[in-house]
Design a protein around this motif. Structure first.
Motif, PDB file in Angstrom:
ATOM      1  N   ASP A 158       0.826  -1.203   0.000  1.00 55.57           N
ATOM      2  CA  ASP A 158       0.000   0.000   0.000  1.00 55.57           C
ATOM      3  C   ASP A 158       0.862   1.255   0.000  1.00 55.57           C
ATOM      4  O   ASP A 158       1.974   1.258   0.527  1.00 55.57           O
ATOM      5  CB  ASP A 158      -0.912   0.016   1.231  1.00 55.57           C
ATOM      6  CG  ASP A 158      -1.847  -1.187   1.281  1.00 55.57           C
ATOM      7  OD1 ASP A 158      -1.998  -1.879   0.252  1.00 55.57           O
ATOM      8  OD2 ASP A 158      -2.434  -1.430   2.355  1.00 55.57           O
ATOM      9  N   ARG A 177      -3.048  -1.336  -2.394  1.00 58.42           N
ATOM     10  CA  ARG A 177      -4.001  -0.231  -2.435  1.00 58.42           C
ATOM     11  C   ARG A 177      -3.299   1.118  -2.390  1.00 58.42           C
ATOM     12  O   ARG A 177      -2.180   1.240  -1.891  1.00 58.42           O
ATOM     13  CB  ARG A 177      -4.966  -0.355  -1.252  1.00 58.42           C
ATOM     14  CG  ARG A 177      -5.762  -1.660  -1.282  1.00 58.42           C
ATOM     15  CD  ARG A 177      -6.591  -1.846  -0.031  1.00 58.42           C
ATOM     16  NE  ARG A 177      -5.725  -1.968   1.149  1.00 58.42           N
ATOM     17  CZ  ARG A 177      -6.169  -2.006   2.405  1.00 58.42           C
ATOM     18  NH1 ARG A 177      -7.460  -1.929   2.647  1.00 58.42           N
ATOM     19  NH2 ARG A 177      -5.324  -2.117   3.399  1.00 58.42           N
ATOM     20  N   PHE A 179      -3.877   5.128  -1.098  1.00 53.85           N
ATOM     21  CA  PHE A 179      -4.688   5.951  -0.205  1.00 53.85           C
ATOM     22  C   PHE A 179      -4.244   7.406  -0.299  1.00 53.85           C
ATOM     23  O   PHE A 179      -3.068   7.713  -0.063  1.00 53.85           O
ATOM     24  CB  PHE A 179      -4.546   5.494   1.249  1.00 53.85           C
ATOM     25  CG  PHE A 179      -5.096   4.132   1.519  1.00 53.85           C
ATOM     26  CD1 PHE A 179      -6.441   3.953   1.815  1.00 53.85           C
ATOM     27  CD2 PHE A 179      -4.269   3.023   1.462  1.00 53.85           C
ATOM     28  CE1 PHE A 179      -6.939   2.684   2.073  1.00 53.85           C
ATOM     29  CE2 PHE A 179      -4.761   1.751   1.714  1.00 53.85           C
ATOM     30  CZ  PHE A 179      -6.107   1.577   2.014  1.00 53.85           C
ATOM     31  N   LYS A 186      -8.045   8.555   5.508  1.00 54.43           N
ATOM     32  CA  LYS A 186      -7.609   7.758   4.366  1.00 54.43           C
ATOM     33  C   LYS A 186      -8.754   7.608   3.369  1.00 54.43           C
ATOM     34  O   LYS A 186      -9.850   7.197   3.746  1.00 54.43           O
ATOM     35  CB  LYS A 186      -7.152   6.372   4.822  1.00 54.43           C
ATOM     36  CG  LYS A 186      -5.980   6.382   5.773  1.00 54.43           C
ATOM     37  CD  LYS A 186      -5.488   4.979   6.089  1.00 54.43           C
ATOM     38  CE  LYS A 186      -6.462   4.226   6.954  1.00 54.43           C
ATOM     39  NZ  LYS A 186      -5.953   2.898   7.356  1.00 54.43           N
ATOM     40  N   GLU A 188      -9.308   5.635  -0.106  1.00 52.32           N
ATOM     41  CA  GLU A 188      -8.751   4.694  -1.069  1.00 52.32           C
ATOM     42  C   GLU A 188      -9.194   5.055  -2.482  1.00 52.32           C
ATOM     43  O   GLU A 188     -10.312   5.531  -2.697  1.00 52.32           O
ATOM     44  CB  GLU A 188      -9.209   3.271  -0.732  1.00 52.32           C
ATOM     45  CG  GLU A 188      -8.536   2.211  -1.580  1.00 52.32           C
ATOM     46  CD  GLU A 188      -8.858   0.803  -1.127  1.00 52.32           C
ATOM     47  OE1 GLU A 188      -8.431  -0.137  -1.833  1.00 52.32           O
ATOM     48  OE2 GLU A 188      -9.520   0.621  -0.084  1.00 52.32           O
TER      49      GLU A 188
END
Length: 196
Positions: A158, A177, A179, A186, A188
Protein backbone atom coordinates in the motif's frame (compact mmCIF):
# COMPACT_ATOMS: atom_id res chain seq x y z
CA UNK A 1 9.81 -11.55 -0.31
CA UNK A 2 9.76 -8.56 2.00
CA UNK A 3 6.42 -6.70 1.99
CA UNK A 4 6.29 -2.98 2.82
CA UNK A 5 3.94 -0.02 2.77
CA UNK A 6 5.18 3.41 1.68
CA UNK A 7 4.21 6.68 3.36
CA UNK A 8 4.75 10.28 2.42
CA UNK A 9 5.25 12.33 5.59
CA UNK A 10 4.08 15.95 5.48
CA UNK A 11 0.28 16.26 5.50
CA UNK A 12 0.15 12.47 5.30
CA UNK A 13 1.35 11.24 8.70
CA UNK A 14 1.14 14.70 10.30
CA UNK A 15 -1.18 17.60 9.41
CA UNK A 16 1.56 20.11 8.53
CA UNK A 17 4.71 20.72 6.52
CA UNK A 18 7.45 19.74 8.97
CA UNK A 19 10.27 21.80 7.41
CA UNK A 20 8.26 25.02 7.45
CA UNK A 21 6.94 24.44 10.94
CA UNK A 22 10.42 23.59 12.22
CA UNK A 23 11.87 26.83 10.77
CA UNK A 24 9.12 28.90 12.43
CA UNK A 25 9.55 26.97 15.69
CA UNK A 26 13.27 27.77 15.65
CA UNK A 27 12.71 31.47 14.96
CA UNK A 28 10.40 31.70 17.97
CA UNK A 29 12.73 29.67 20.19
CA UNK A 30 16.00 31.22 18.95
CA UNK A 31 15.10 34.81 17.94
CA UNK A 32 18.65 35.66 16.84
CA UNK A 33 18.05 33.64 13.65
CA UNK A 34 15.07 35.81 12.62
CA UNK A 35 17.04 37.56 9.82
CA UNK A 36 17.19 34.19 7.99
CA UNK A 37 13.44 34.43 7.41
CA UNK A 38 13.91 37.13 4.75
CA UNK A 39 15.95 35.05 2.25
CA UNK A 40 13.78 32.01 3.01
CA UNK A 41 10.64 34.01 2.22
CA UNK A 42 12.13 35.37 -1.01
CA UNK A 43 13.30 31.90 -2.02
CA UNK A 44 9.85 30.41 -1.32
CA UNK A 45 8.19 33.07 -3.48
CA UNK A 46 10.66 32.51 -6.32
CA UNK A 47 10.20 28.75 -6.07
CA UNK A 48 6.40 29.01 -6.10
CA UNK A 49 6.63 31.25 -9.16
CA UNK A 50 8.86 28.72 -10.90
CA UNK A 51 11.78 31.15 -11.14
CA UNK A 52 14.16 28.90 -9.22
CA UNK A 53 14.21 25.15 -8.63
CA UNK A 54 13.14 23.88 -5.22
CA UNK A 55 16.58 22.36 -4.86
CA UNK A 56 18.09 25.85 -4.95
CA UNK A 57 15.51 27.08 -2.48
CA UNK A 58 16.40 24.28 -0.10
CA UNK A 59 20.05 25.35 -0.18
CA UNK A 60 19.08 28.42 1.84
CA UNK A 61 16.06 27.05 3.69
CA UNK A 62 17.97 25.67 6.66
CA UNK A 63 21.01 27.97 6.58
CA UNK A 64 20.24 28.90 10.21
CA UNK A 65 21.19 25.42 11.47
CA UNK A 66 24.77 26.29 12.54
CA UNK A 67 23.36 28.99 14.82
CA UNK A 68 21.09 26.79 16.95
CA UNK A 69 21.64 23.75 19.20
CA UNK A 70 20.50 21.32 16.49
CA UNK A 71 19.82 18.13 18.47
CA UNK A 72 18.13 19.98 21.30
CA UNK A 73 15.96 21.96 18.86
CA UNK A 74 14.85 18.87 16.94
CA UNK A 75 14.00 16.99 20.14
CA UNK A 76 12.02 19.97 21.48
CA UNK A 77 10.20 20.33 18.17
CA UNK A 78 9.00 16.72 18.14
CA UNK A 79 8.25 16.82 21.87
CA UNK A 80 5.80 19.58 21.01
CA UNK A 81 4.31 18.17 17.77
CA UNK A 82 4.59 14.37 17.90
CA UNK A 83 1.10 14.07 19.38
CA UNK A 84 -0.36 15.49 16.15
CA UNK A 85 0.58 12.38 14.13
CA UNK A 86 -2.60 10.78 12.80
CA UNK A 87 -3.64 7.81 14.99
CA UNK A 88 -4.10 5.44 12.03
CA UNK A 89 -0.35 5.72 11.31
CA UNK A 90 0.36 3.58 14.38
CA UNK A 91 -1.83 0.68 13.24
CA UNK A 92 0.26 -0.79 10.45
CA UNK A 93 -0.09 -4.30 9.04
CA UNK A 94 3.36 -4.36 7.44
CA UNK A 95 6.78 -2.78 7.62
CA UNK A 96 6.48 0.96 6.98
CA UNK A 97 8.88 3.13 5.02
CA UNK A 98 8.62 6.93 5.04
CA UNK A 99 9.61 8.60 1.77
CA UNK A 100 9.62 12.39 2.03
CA UNK A 101 11.05 15.59 0.58
CA UNK A 102 11.61 16.84 4.13
CA UNK A 103 15.16 16.92 5.54
CA UNK A 104 16.70 13.76 6.93
CA UNK A 105 18.11 15.54 10.01
CA UNK A 106 14.55 16.48 11.01
CA UNK A 107 12.73 13.21 10.27
CA UNK A 108 15.17 10.71 11.81
CA UNK A 109 13.90 11.53 15.29
CA UNK A 110 10.19 11.20 14.47
CA UNK A 111 10.75 8.04 12.41
CA UNK A 112 12.07 6.35 15.54
CA UNK A 113 9.29 7.72 17.73
CA UNK A 114 6.57 6.52 15.34
CA UNK A 115 8.25 3.14 14.91
CA UNK A 116 8.74 3.17 11.14
CA UNK A 117 11.34 0.73 9.91
CA UNK A 118 12.67 2.77 6.97
CA UNK A 119 13.30 6.41 6.08
CA UNK A 120 14.19 7.94 2.73
CA UNK A 121 14.19 11.72 2.50
CA UNK A 122 16.10 14.71 1.21
CA UNK A 123 19.69 14.57 2.38
CA UNK A 124 21.01 17.65 4.12
CA UNK A 125 24.26 18.50 5.80
CA UNK A 126 23.24 18.18 9.45
CA UNK A 127 25.49 21.04 10.52
CA UNK A 128 25.04 23.61 7.74
CA UNK A 129 21.52 22.60 6.73
CA UNK A 130 22.50 22.66 3.02
CA UNK A 131 20.87 20.14 0.69
CA UNK A 132 23.04 17.29 -0.58
CA UNK A 133 22.09 15.81 -3.95
CA UNK A 134 18.53 16.04 -5.23
CA UNK A 135 15.32 17.02 -3.49
CA UNK A 136 13.48 13.77 -2.71
CA UNK A 137 10.21 14.42 -4.55
CA UNK A 138 8.37 13.24 -7.67
CA UNK A 139 10.41 10.60 -9.59
CA UNK A 140 13.35 11.07 -7.22
CA UNK A 141 11.34 9.26 -4.51
CA UNK A 142 11.11 6.17 -6.71
CA UNK A 143 14.77 6.38 -7.74
CA UNK A 144 15.88 6.68 -4.11
CA UNK A 145 13.60 3.80 -3.07
CA UNK A 146 15.22 1.45 -5.59
CA UNK A 147 18.65 2.79 -4.69
CA UNK A 148 17.97 1.64 -1.13
CA UNK A 149 16.03 -1.59 -1.82
CA UNK A 150 16.40 -4.23 -4.53
CA UNK A 151 13.29 -4.55 -6.70
CA UNK A 152 13.39 -8.37 -6.74
CA UNK A 153 13.61 -8.57 -2.94
CA UNK A 154 10.82 -6.20 -1.93
CA UNK A 155 7.12 -5.88 -2.69
CA UNK A 156 5.33 -2.56 -2.23
CA UNK A 157 1.81 -3.20 -1.01
CA UNK A 158 0.00 0.00 0.00
CA UNK A 159 1.01 3.61 -0.64
CA UNK A 160 -0.17 6.65 1.36
CA UNK A 161 0.18 10.33 0.42
CA UNK A 162 -1.78 13.55 0.60
CA UNK A 163 -0.80 14.58 -2.95
CA UNK A 164 -2.02 12.87 -6.10
CA UNK A 165 0.02 15.30 -8.20
CA UNK A 166 3.38 15.16 -6.43
CA UNK A 167 3.28 11.49 -5.54
CA UNK A 168 1.89 9.94 -8.71
CA UNK A 169 5.26 8.16 -9.26
CA UNK A 170 5.14 6.80 -5.70
CA UNK A 171 1.52 5.63 -6.07
CA UNK A 172 2.52 3.80 -9.26
CA UNK A 173 4.59 1.39 -7.11
CA UNK A 174 1.56 0.12 -5.18
CA UNK A 175 0.92 -3.57 -5.66
CA UNK A 176 -1.98 -3.32 -3.24
CA UNK A 177 -4.00 -0.23 -2.43
CA UNK A 178 -3.51 3.51 -2.86
CA UNK A 179 -4.69 5.95 -0.21
CA UNK A 180 -4.92 9.72 -0.52
CA UNK A 181 -4.88 11.40 2.88
CA UNK A 182 -7.40 14.23 3.11
CA UNK A 183 -7.70 16.09 6.42
CA UNK A 184 -6.08 13.15 8.19
CA UNK A 185 -8.52 10.58 6.75
CA UNK A 186 -7.61 7.76 4.37
CA UNK A 187 -9.45 7.76 1.04
CA UNK A 188 -8.75 4.69 -1.07
CA UNK A 189 -8.65 5.08 -4.85
CA UNK A 190 -7.87 3.00 -7.91
CA UNK A 191 -4.57 4.15 -9.44
CA UNK A 192 -5.40 2.94 -12.96
CA UNK A 193 -8.77 4.66 -12.93
CA UNK A 194 -7.43 7.87 -11.41
CA UNK A 195 -4.55 8.26 -13.88
CA UNK A 196 -5.89 6.68 -17.07
Amino acid sequence: MREVDLYDFDKTLVPFDSGTRFALFCVRRYPWIAPFIIPIGIGAALGAAGLIKWKHFKKICFAFMPFIPRKKAIKAFWDKYEHLAFPWAFNREREGIIISASPDFLLKEIQKRLGFEGLICTRHNGFTGAIIGENCRYDEKVRRFYEEYKADEIKVCDVYSDSLVHDKPLFSLAGGRCFQIVNGKKQEFDFKEMFK
